[in-house]
Design an enzyme around this catalytic site. Structure first.
Site, PDB file in Angstrom:
ATOM      1  N   SER A 212       0.833  -1.203   0.000  1.00  0.00           N
ATOM      2  CA  SER A 212       0.000   0.000   0.000  1.00  0.00           C
ATOM      3  C   SER A 212       0.871   1.257   0.000  1.00  0.00           C
ATOM      4  O   SER A 212       1.682   1.446  -0.912  1.00  0.00           O
ATOM      5  CB  SER A 212      -0.958  -0.041   1.195  1.00  0.00           C
ATOM      6  OG  SER A 212      -1.944   0.956   1.103  1.00  0.00           O
ATOM      7  N   ASP A 347     -10.479  -3.422  -5.225  1.00  0.00           N
ATOM      8  CA  ASP A 347      -9.908  -2.667  -4.105  1.00  0.00           C
ATOM      9  C   ASP A 347     -10.731  -1.394  -3.918  1.00  0.00           C
ATOM     10  O   ASP A 347     -10.734  -0.518  -4.786  1.00  0.00           O
ATOM     11  CB  ASP A 347      -8.446  -2.319  -4.415  1.00  0.00           C
ATOM     12  CG  ASP A 347      -7.732  -1.665  -3.242  1.00  0.00           C
ATOM     13  OD1 ASP A 347      -8.409  -1.072  -2.381  1.00  0.00           O
ATOM     14  OD2 ASP A 347      -6.490  -1.722  -3.192  1.00  0.00           O
ATOM     15  N   HIS A 378      -8.333  -4.624  -0.583  1.00  0.00           N
ATOM     16  CA  HIS A 378      -7.100  -3.902  -0.258  1.00  0.00           C
ATOM     17  C   HIS A 378      -6.290  -4.715   0.733  1.00  0.00           C
ATOM     18  O   HIS A 378      -6.640  -4.832   1.914  1.00  0.00           O
ATOM     19  CB  HIS A 378      -7.416  -2.523   0.319  1.00  0.00           C
ATOM     20  CG  HIS A 378      -6.214  -1.639   0.424  1.00  0.00           C
ATOM     21  ND1 HIS A 378      -5.658  -1.000  -0.663  1.00  0.00           N
ATOM     22  CD2 HIS A 378      -5.422  -1.320   1.486  1.00  0.00           C
ATOM     23  CE1 HIS A 378      -4.594  -0.314  -0.276  1.00  0.00           C
ATOM     24  NE2 HIS A 378      -4.431  -0.487   1.019  1.00  0.00           N
TER      25      HIS A 378
END
Length: 431
Positions: A212, A347, A378
């Site tokens: 991320s 996501d 995610h």
């Protein structure tokens, strides 16, 4: 028999049938909503791959079978990006192990103290080489998060040393030593950790991994200066958004409940900042501190926090400048080591429009593979049969599988070929 009794006698047999029809319609409606919300009709499929046809990429895809096989999430809930994301956010992972590491402290030039945790391998690597994974977690995360612990334990068992950055200010029991904490794209702490590993293990080669926000940091780090790519075998980025400036508009939209996720992440950032209020604001004038804290208390989005607090740590004059300077989109084209970019189509945090960045990059650069799964949310990517997920995720297996393949390629490559993919004729000679 009266007329009233006659009407009751004729109507009452029809009432159960009518109620049965209402109940059937209600059940059908609920089932329809469940099917739609859980995305149960969505098919399973292998990741959509974008890459150039080079000998290295063919070798990687052949050796890392997870990238070409179907990703099969848990049947009842795994096709919902929201539930995958929620389970990651709440639990991290299932049956998470507790790898044993050593915490390292690195003093920085501005008075800050970077920390990272070092985990030695639990066995020999399949190539017999000394390989270290340098890992950058997601926003506000650190080595104690369950998804990091699960991945580290798996990598250790595969023969990798792991160094995990603890984002500045993220560990609740570590005080800040300067008025600064982690930001969206500051690479200083990650660079300090990588420098330490290179000095402490002069023969080790590096696998760079970012999750991320960490994906943005590692790609920016590698692209900022080509010296940073020395001794790096490859890089893997999972679920990053590539451009904060482009992402900020999508984070204010209610599509995929992105505005709600924005609020939750902003609330978490508030807690981290407020836990270090004395270190961050202690030396500032009282009126300025009150104004900053008041704006922080009423903030409902990451953008408001970034504009009022985060951008000022590095002296950016505006939110636009902060997002421009700290996004990897302006540096990632300078990365020449093999680069795997992974995202999920469902996501809820990364808008589909942002995925044009890795698509274009993979189409232009021979060292890049872009893998887009249908499901995974995610940082979820849970696998399982019906209801219960497995401890290891598809993401864990892909990263280690790709790293193993890259190490094997490096071990058996022709002498004329370097890891930075120079010399196309030599590359193709290996096919």
């Amino acid at each position: 028999m009266s007329a009233h009794e006659s009407n009751l006698h004729t109507i009452s047999p029809e009432m159960p049938a009518m109620f049965d029809g209402v109940k059937l319609a209600a059940v059908a409606t609920v089932l329809y909503i469940i099917v739609r919300c859980l995305n149960l009709k969505s098919p399973t499929a292998p990741p959509d791959l974008i890459y150039q046809d080079t000998a290295l990429n063919r070798f990687l895809l052949k050796s890392c079978s997870q990238m070409t096989k179907e990703y099969i999430p848990p049947l009842l809930w795994g096709k919902s990006g929201h539930l995958q994301t929620a389970l990651y956010g709440k639990l991290g992972r299932v049956s998470s192990p507790h790898p044993s590491g050593i915490r390292k402290y690195l003093p920085m030039q501005d008075g800050a103290t970077a920390t990272f945790d070092l985990f030695e391998p639990l066995g020999d690597h399949q190539t017999g080489d000394d390989i270290t994974m340098v890992i950058c977690p997601g926003i506000g995360n650190h080595s104690e998060k369950h998804y990091i612990r699960t991945f580290v334990d798996y990598a250790q068992k595969e023969g990798y040393r792991c160094a995990v950055l603890n984002h500045l200010g993220a560990l609740p029991n570590i005080e800040l030593t300067s008025p600064r904490m982690f930001t969206y794209g500051c690479t200083w702490e990650f660079a300090a950790m990588v420098g330490y590993i290179k000095r402490a293990y002069p023969k080790t080669q590096l696998i760079v991994v970012g999750f991320s926000l960490g994906g943005n940091i590692v790609c920016k780090f590698l692209g900022e200066n080509r010296v940073n790519q020395e001794r790096v075998l490859c890089c893997v980025s999972v679920c990053q958004g590539y451009s904060a400036l482009r992402a900020q508009e999508t984070f204010l939209q209610w599509d995929q409940f992105r505005r709600f996720y924005n609020f939750l992440m902003a609330d978490n950032m508030k807690k981290i900042i407020l836990s270090h209020r004395h270190s961050l604001f202690g030396e500032s004038p009282l009126k300025k501190v009150d104004a900053d804290l008041n704006r922080l208390y009423i903030a409902t989005s990451l953008m408001q926090i970034d504009d009022n607090i985060m951008r000022k740590f590095h002296g950016h004059s505006s939110l636009k400048e902060y997002y421009e300077k700290e996004s990897c989109v302006h540096y990632i084209h300078n990365v020449d080591v093999p680069l795997l970019l992974v995202n999920a189509a469902d996501d809820p945090l990364v808008h589909n429009s942002l995925l044009a960045i890795p698509r274009t990059l993979a189409a232009k650069k021979p060292n890049v593979i872009f893998a887009l799964t249908l499901h995974g949310g995610h940082l979820g990517f849970f696998e399982g049969d019906v209801l219960f997920p497995q401890p290891l995720t598809w993401m864990d297996k892909v990263i280690v599988g790709y790293a193993n393949a890259m190490c094997q390629w490096e071990k058996q490559k022709p002498p004329c070929q370097g890891v930075h993919l120079t010399g196309s004729s030599c590359i193709e000679a290996k096919a």
